[in-house]
Write a protein that holds these residues in place. Structure first.
Motif, mmCIF file in Angstrom:
data_model
loop_
_atom_site.group_PDB
_atom_site.id
_atom_site.type_symbol
_atom_site.label_atom_id
_atom_site.label_comp_id
_atom_site.label_asym_id
_atom_site.label_seq_id
_atom_site.Cartn_x
_atom_site.Cartn_y
_atom_site.Cartn_z
ATOM 1 N N LYS A 9 -5.718 -9.890 2.051
ATOM 2 C CA LYS A 9 -6.957 -9.727 1.305
ATOM 3 C C LYS A 9 -7.258 -8.244 1.104
ATOM 4 C CE LYS A 9 -9.088 -13.999 3.022
ATOM 5 N NZ LYS A 9 -10.187 -14.568 3.848
ATOM 6 N N GLY A 10 -8.062 -7.960 0.104
ATOM 7 C CA GLY A 10 -8.457 -6.574 -0.129
ATOM 8 C C GLY A 10 -8.057 -6.090 -1.508
ATOM 9 N N ILE A 11 -8.352 -4.828 -1.751
ATOM 10 C CA ILE A 11 -8.127 -4.224 -3.065
ATOM 11 C C ILE A 11 -6.646 -3.922 -3.267
ATOM 12 C CG2 ILE A 11 -8.590 -2.171 -4.480
ATOM 13 C CD1 ILE A 11 -11.308 -1.999 -3.006
ATOM 14 N N GLU A 12 -6.145 -4.238 -4.454
ATOM 15 C CA GLU A 12 -4.787 -3.869 -4.873
ATOM 16 C C GLU A 12 -4.901 -2.569 -5.659
ATOM 17 O OE1 GLU A 12 -0.687 -4.051 -5.740
ATOM 18 O OE2 GLU A 12 -1.710 -5.601 -4.618
ATOM 19 N N SER A 13 -4.581 -1.462 -5.018
ATOM 20 C CA SER A 13 -4.720 -0.157 -5.670
ATOM 21 C C SER A 13 -3.402 0.271 -6.301
ATOM 22 C CB SER A 13 -5.157 0.897 -4.646
ATOM 23 O OG SER A 13 -4.136 1.113 -3.706
ATOM 24 N N ASN A 14 -3.477 1.305 -7.118
ATOM 25 C CA ASN A 14 -2.252 1.906 -7.625
ATOM 26 C C ASN A 14 -1.554 2.633 -6.480
ATOM 27 O OD1 ASN A 14 -2.724 1.108 -10.305
ATOM 28 N ND2 ASN A 14 -4.060 2.859 -10.638
ATOM 29 N N GLY A 29 8.570 2.606 -1.773
ATOM 30 C CA GLY A 29 8.090 1.297 -2.208
ATOM 31 C C GLY A 29 6.584 1.206 -2.145
ATOM 32 N N LEU A 30 6.077 -0.012 -2.157
ATOM 33 C CA LEU A 30 4.635 -0.223 -2.100
ATOM 34 C C LEU A 30 4.060 0.245 -0.761
ATOM 35 C CD1 LEU A 30 4.396 -3.738 -3.776
ATOM 36 C CD2 LEU A 30 4.180 -1.495 -4.819
ATOM 37 N N VAL A 31 4.887 0.189 0.270
ATOM 38 C CA VAL A 31 4.484 0.713 1.573
ATOM 39 C C VAL A 31 5.600 1.627 2.064
ATOM 40 C CG1 VAL A 31 3.921 0.159 3.962
ATOM 41 C CG2 VAL A 31 3.164 -1.356 2.139
ATOM 42 N N THR A 32 5.321 2.914 2.222
ATOM 43 C CA THR A 32 6.348 3.841 2.693
ATOM 44 C C THR A 32 6.145 4.115 4.175
ATOM 45 O OG1 THR A 32 5.028 5.793 2.117
ATOM 46 C CG2 THR A 32 6.502 4.943 0.436
ATOM 47 N N GLU A 37 2.858 10.694 7.028
ATOM 48 C CA GLU A 37 1.587 10.278 6.426
ATOM 49 C C GLU A 37 1.885 9.416 5.208
ATOM 50 O OE1 GLU A 37 -0.676 13.773 5.561
ATOM 51 O OE2 GLU A 37 -1.027 14.265 7.659
ATOM 52 N N SER A 38 1.024 8.433 4.965
ATOM 53 C CA SER A 38 1.275 7.507 3.868
ATOM 54 C C SER A 38 -0.040 7.020 3.278
ATOM 55 C CB SER A 38 2.093 6.310 4.380
ATOM 56 O OG SER A 38 2.452 5.440 3.328
ATOM 57 N N ILE A 39 -0.075 6.843 1.971
ATOM 58 C CA ILE A 39 -1.235 6.270 1.289
ATOM 59 C C ILE A 39 -0.901 4.806 0.979
ATOM 60 C CG2 ILE A 39 -2.705 6.355 -0.759
ATOM 61 C CD1 ILE A 39 -2.056 9.367 -0.918
ATOM 62 N N VAL A 40 -1.731 3.898 1.484
ATOM 63 C CA VAL A 40 -1.408 2.476 1.423
ATOM 64 C C VAL A 40 -2.588 1.696 0.843
ATOM 65 C CG1 VAL A 40 -0.629 0.479 2.756
ATOM 66 C CG2 VAL A 40 0.006 2.785 3.487
#
Length: 260
Positions: A9-14, A29-32, A37-40
Motif C-alpha cells: 500500500k502507499g504512493i507509487e512515485s516516480n 531498478g525500482l528498488v536499488t 543511500e536510496s530513494i524508494v
C-alpha cells in the motif's frame, strides 16, 4: 523498514535515476540496494519493529518472502505431498524450511554442489540428489515411478526445467523461480506424459503482499518458529561489492551473502 520490489500500500512515485562520480548513468531498478543511500517509493517499504535484526530483515526484501509465499500462495501444498527443490541457494533453502512448516514429505533437495546439498539437510531436507546424468532415474528412489507432487526450480536452466516437467507427477505443479537467460528457450520433451493435468508456471515473488505478509513472518522469526539467520554464510562491506559478486560467480559462497 524493509525495502521490497513487490507492491504494497502507499504512493507509487516516480523512481530516480542515478549517476556515478563521472556523471555516467548507473542502472538501477525500482528498488536499488547496492548503494549506501536510496530513494524508494512509499509502496516499496514496509515498517518493522526496531528490535528486529537487520540481517534477517534484509532477507524479507526478496528471497525469504518469495520462498514462503510460493509455498503458501502459489504451490498451495497439502500435508504429506511430496516435494523436490532444485537449487540449494538462499531461496531453495528457505523453500525447504517452508515445506517443513506445511508438512510436505518427502522433501528432496537437488544441486550440483555437494557442500550445498549437505547444508540443505540442516534446514529439513529429508534426502539429497546430485544433479548428474542419472538424475531422472535416481528420482525414482524417493518418488517411485509417479514422480514428485511439487517441484520448485530455482536454477533457471531450461534443460533442468525440461527434465523436471518430464518427471513431475500427474496433476503435479512445477514452479519456476529461477530466471532463464533471455536468449534461451524452454522445450518440453517426453510428450506422451504431458496430457496428465500437470501445471507449469512462473513464480511472481510468491504473490507476496508485503504490508500483510512481512509482519506475519516477523512474528514467526521473533518467536523462533523459523530461523533464517543461519542461511547467511557471508558478509561484505559495500565497498567490496565487486568481490561479493565475484565470490558468488566462482561458487565461493555457500549460501546467502549480506552487504553491510
Amino acid at each position: 523498514v524493509v525495502m521490497h520490489w513487490r507492491v504494497a500500500k502507499g504512493i507509487e512515485s516516480n523512481f530516480p535515476s542515478y549517476t556515478d562520480e563521472n556523471n555516467l548513468k548507473v542502472g538501477g531498478g525500482l528498488v536499488t540496494t547496492f548503494n549506501s543511500e536510496s530513494i524508494v517509493s512509499e509502496n516499496r517499504v514496509t515498517k518493522i519493529s526496531k528490535d528486529f535484526p537487520f540481517k534477517t530483515a534484509a532477507l524479507l526484501g526478496c528471497s525469504l518472502t518469495t520462498a514462503l509465499g510460493l509455498v503458501n500462495n502459489e504451490a498451495k501444498i497439502k500435508i504429506g505431498q511430496s516435494a523436490m527443490v532444485l537449487g540449494c541457494g538462499s531461496v531453495g533453502i528457505s523453500v525447504i524450511q517452508a515445506l517443513n512448516m506445511v508438512s510436505a514429505y518427502p522433501i528432496v533437495s537437488v544441486d550440483l554442489n555437494i557442500d550445498r546439498l549437505n547444508f540443505s539437510k540442516l534446514f529439513g531436507s529429508n534426502h539429497t540428489l546430485a544433479y548428474d546424468e542419472n538424475f531422472e532415474d535416481n528420482c525414482k528412489t524417493y518418488f517411485g515411478s509417479s514422480g514428485p507432487d511439487i517441484i520448485i526450480e530455482t536454477s533457471g536452466n531450461p534443460d533442468v526445467i525440461n527434465k523436471c516437467y518430464s518427471i513431475l507427477a500427474s496433476n503435479g505443479k512445477l514452479i519456476m523461480v529461477g530466471q532463464p537467460k533471455f536468449d534461451r528457450e524452454i522445450k518440453l520433451s517426453n510428450i506422451s506424459k504431458i496430457f496428465a493435468g500437470k501445471q507449469l508456471f512462473d513464480s511472481t515473488g510468491g504473490k507476496t503482499t508485503p504490508d500483510i505478509d512481512i509482519p506475519r513472518y516477523e512474528r514467526l522469526i521473533k518467536t523462533g518458529k523459523i530461523d533464517f539467520e543461519k542461511i547467511i554464510t557471508n558478509s561484505y562491506d559495500i565497498k567490496d561489492i565487486n568481490l561479493a559478486i565475484s565470490d558468488l560467480v566462482k561458487g565461493k559462497t555457500l549460501d546467502k551473502s549480506i552487504i553491510k
